[in-house]
Design an enzyme around this catalytic site. Structure first.
Site, short mmCIF file in Angstrom:
data_model
loop_
_atom_site.label_atom_id
_atom_site.label_comp_id
_atom_site.label_asym_id
_atom_site.label_seq_id
_atom_site.Cartn_x
_atom_site.Cartn_y
_atom_site.Cartn_z
N GLY A 1 0.88 -1.17 0.00
CA GLY A 1 0.00 0.00 0.00
C GLY A 1 0.90 1.21 0.00
O GLY A 1 1.91 1.22 -0.70
N GLU A 2 0.59 2.17 0.80
CA GLU A 2 1.43 3.37 0.90
C GLU A 2 1.90 3.46 2.35
O GLU A 2 1.09 3.69 3.24
CB GLU A 2 0.59 4.58 0.47
CG GLU A 2 1.40 5.77 0.07
CD GLU A 2 2.43 5.50 -1.02
OE1 GLU A 2 2.12 4.80 -2.01
OE2 GLU A 2 3.58 5.96 -0.86
N SER A 3 3.19 3.25 2.53
CA SER A 3 3.71 3.14 3.91
C SER A 3 3.45 4.40 4.73
O SER A 3 3.15 4.31 5.93
CB SER A 3 5.20 2.82 3.88
OG SER A 3 5.90 3.74 3.08
N CYS B 1 6.03 -5.52 0.44
CA CYS B 1 6.15 -4.19 -0.19
C CYS B 1 6.11 -3.08 0.86
O CYS B 1 7.03 -2.96 1.65
CB CYS B 1 5.10 -4.04 -1.28
SG CYS B 1 5.58 -2.83 -2.51
N ARG C 1 5.70 -0.23 -7.64
CA ARG C 1 6.37 0.90 -6.94
C ARG C 1 7.09 0.39 -5.70
O ARG C 1 6.94 0.91 -4.59
CB ARG C 1 5.35 1.99 -6.60
CG ARG C 1 4.70 2.60 -7.85
CD ARG C 1 3.77 3.74 -7.54
NE ARG C 1 4.51 4.81 -6.88
CZ ARG C 1 4.16 5.34 -5.70
NH1 ARG C 1 3.11 4.91 -5.05
NH2 ARG C 1 4.87 6.31 -5.20
N HIS D 1 4.77 -8.51 -4.43
CA HIS D 1 3.42 -8.82 -3.95
C HIS D 1 3.09 -10.29 -4.21
O HIS D 1 2.53 -10.61 -5.26
CB HIS D 1 2.39 -7.96 -4.69
CG HIS D 1 2.35 -6.53 -4.27
ND1 HIS D 1 1.37 -6.03 -3.43
CD2 HIS D 1 3.17 -5.49 -4.55
CE1 HIS D 1 1.59 -4.74 -3.23
NE2 HIS D 1 2.68 -4.39 -3.90
N GLU E 1 0.78 -12.01 -3.04
CA GLU E 1 -0.68 -12.23 -3.02
C GLU E 1 -1.29 -12.03 -4.40
O GLU E 1 -2.45 -12.34 -4.61
CB GLU E 1 -1.34 -11.30 -1.98
CG GLU E 1 -1.52 -9.84 -2.38
CD GLU E 1 -0.25 -9.01 -2.34
OE1 GLU E 1 0.84 -9.57 -2.10
OE2 GLU E 1 -0.35 -7.79 -2.56
N1 GLN Z 1 5.55 2.89 -2.87
C1 GLN Z 1 4.95 2.40 -1.68
C2 GLN Z 1 5.59 3.01 -0.44
O1 GLN Z 1 6.59 3.63 -0.53
C3 GLN Z 1 5.01 0.90 -1.61
C4 GLN Z 1 4.29 0.32 -2.78
C5 GLN Z 1 3.55 -0.96 -2.51
O2 GLN Z 1 3.35 -1.37 -1.36
N2 GLN Z 1 3.08 -1.58 -3.56
O3 GLN Z 1 5.09 2.88 0.63
#
Ligand code: GLN
Length: 190
Positions: free
Chosen positions: A50-52, A82, A137, A172, A174
């Site tokens: 996700g987005e940390s 991720c 990403r 990922h 999953e």
């Molecule tokens: N770019 C995201 C981050 O920096 C990580 C991307 C992902 O979990 N698919 O948190």
């Protein structure tokens, strides 16, 4: 008895983890608030992609940060994928923030740049042979220290590692049809 895994579900790609675990006959629940952790007694926890930065913020706002940090410190099996790896790392090369600061790894966020934002690979993972890997990403694990063990590399970049109760994959797992890495987590850590 079937094992129970809690999947952090405040943001990001958690549903796919639940599906992968169900394919393996595991009981699952979503961790959305503190009481979810108290009501269920998980044998392990998944920190999804996700987005940390967003997840980090929500973990504090929802009072989930300390309960999760305590469980990680007490040796509960944890699988970070991720952004989940970023949450586990003790060092983030391109960010002054750290989150659980639990695993002896350094990571670089969004390390593949814009052009290589998403890609697939098929590489060796520990003793499992080649497995499919989807990167979105993704961070890179730029350094391992302590007794962290490297489990997989793609073009010389570390994409999976383990230390004590923690498993980290920058891809990922999953998103592949065959939940081999989830099975590895269950077989090896639980
Ligand atoms: N770019 C995201 C981050 O920096 C990580 C991307 C992902 O979990 N698919 O948190």
């Amino acid at each position: 008895m079937a094992k129970t895994i809690g999947v952090l579900a405040v943001q990001g790609a958690f549903i796919e983890h639940i599906h992968a675990l169900r394919q393996l006959g595991v009981n699952t629940f979503e961790i959305r608030q503190k009481s979810d952790l108290e009501k269920n007694s998980p044998d392990g926890i998944i920190l999804p992609g996700g987005e940390s930065t967003v997840m980090g913020k929500l973990l504090h706002e929802l009072d989930l940060f300390i309960p999760l940090k305590d469980r990680i410190a007490s040796g509960m099996p944890i699988f970070g994928t991720c952004a989940g790896v970023i949450l586990l790392a003790k060092e983030i090369d391109n960010d002054p923030t750290t989150y659980f600061s639990a695993m002896d790894i350094a990571v670089e966020r969004n390390a593949y740049g814009r052009q290589l934002g998403s890609f697939q690979a098929y590489e060796e993972f520990s003793d499992l042979g080649k497995v499919p890997m989807t990167f979105i990403r993704a961070p890179k694990i730029t350094k391992v220290f302590g007794d962290t063990e490297i489990l997989s590399t793609v073009n010389n970049d570390i994409v999976a590692a383990r230390q004590n109760n923690m498993l980290a994959t920058t891809f990922h797992p999953e998103l592949s049809d065959n939940p081999v890495i989830h099975k590895y987590f269950l077989d090896t850590f639980l």
